[in-house]
Design a protein around this motif. Sequence first.
Motif, mmCIF file in Angstrom:
data_model
loop_
_atom_site.group_PDB
_atom_site.id
_atom_site.type_symbol
_atom_site.label_atom_id
_atom_site.label_comp_id
_atom_site.label_asym_id
_atom_site.label_seq_id
_atom_site.Cartn_x
_atom_site.Cartn_y
_atom_site.Cartn_z
ATOM 1 N N ARG A 293 32.622 81.856 112.255
ATOM 2 C CA ARG A 293 33.125 83.204 112.013
ATOM 3 C C ARG A 293 32.486 84.189 113.000
ATOM 4 N N ASN A 297 34.559 86.147 115.930
ATOM 5 C CA ASN A 297 34.531 87.604 115.824
ATOM 6 C C ASN A 297 34.045 88.234 117.132
ATOM 7 N N ASP A 315 38.968 91.209 108.813
ATOM 8 C CA ASP A 315 38.155 90.265 108.044
ATOM 9 C C ASP A 315 38.965 89.219 107.286
ATOM 10 N N ASP A 319 38.871 85.228 107.964
ATOM 11 C CA ASP A 319 38.515 84.237 106.939
ATOM 12 C C ASP A 319 39.543 83.111 106.874
#
Length: 329
Positions: A293, A297, A315, A319
Amino acid sequence: MLAPLPALAVDAVVHTSNIFDPVSAPADSVFRIAMLVLAITGAIFVIVGGLLAYSIIRYRRRRDDDGSEPAQVYGSDQIELAWTVIPTLIVLALGLVTARTIYDVQGAVAPQGATRVTVIGHQWWWEIRYPALGIVTANELHVPASNEAGATPTFLDLESADVVHSFWVPQLAGKTDVIPNRRNQMWIAPREPGLYLGQCAEFCGTQHAHMLLRVRVHPRDEYDAWVAAQQQSAVVDPSVAAGRRVFESTACINCHTVRGTVATGRFGPDLTHLMSRDTLAAGAALMSGESLRAWINDPDHVKPGALMPAMKLDDAVLDQLVAYLQSLR
Ligand code: CUA
């Protein structure tokens, strides 16, 4: 917020990157010749250093020196002959031993049953392809141990996609440069199963230090099982369909391949069996949902200068994408 990345775990069977503990044929040869050179140069050091120390102490300035020069000696055929002939013989001997070692290592012919792998250096990761097996992976080279049922070495073709790199796993073999527009070859024949650590050994840009390499040496049956698993296409898991849609509709597929999907990019690592790897971004982080993640990101935060762009996903979408990637076992 970025979660802190876990440090690299120490594997229970990690072999060090100790050049004094070879576990494979080419590294054995390199070690033997290094020890020979060390013994000879060490002896020269002790003799020269000893004579120097003796002279400094024996002929030091003393209180009762009268300041006059000692008797001068002009030329000595014996001494000049000795310091010409002895070094020549030493250089000749080292040259012959080196030539024989190079011939033994570079002249080795792949036996029937040798594993063949193509390793392609990229800024800053390793692409690992098994052309005969249809396997593509990254950063972690899996090979069979070469102790049971005769020698089963692995022969590597080394290529570069961009700049000069160098493939080095100290316990298995010497360094071999990885050069654009050229195919270099090397081989390894590790005797003991386990994990061997290596590193790109030629400065190749900002993340040269994060161009790590792992070699996993398996007993034969374990290796065969790994091959069979890697040959499968990506698992289709309906519970992560949303994340798969994200992956297949963003720029991910321009650079990455997931076999069995529309993603066929080759600029970045093949992700078909992503989660089968221990690390992410060529050893920059341990593989986990958290580090995946953080990486997606903002790759630059994990590995400054990394060529993967930040995807700027919100977000919830991030996910879903991570959940999909974690299904790629
Ligand atoms: Cu690749 Cu240094």
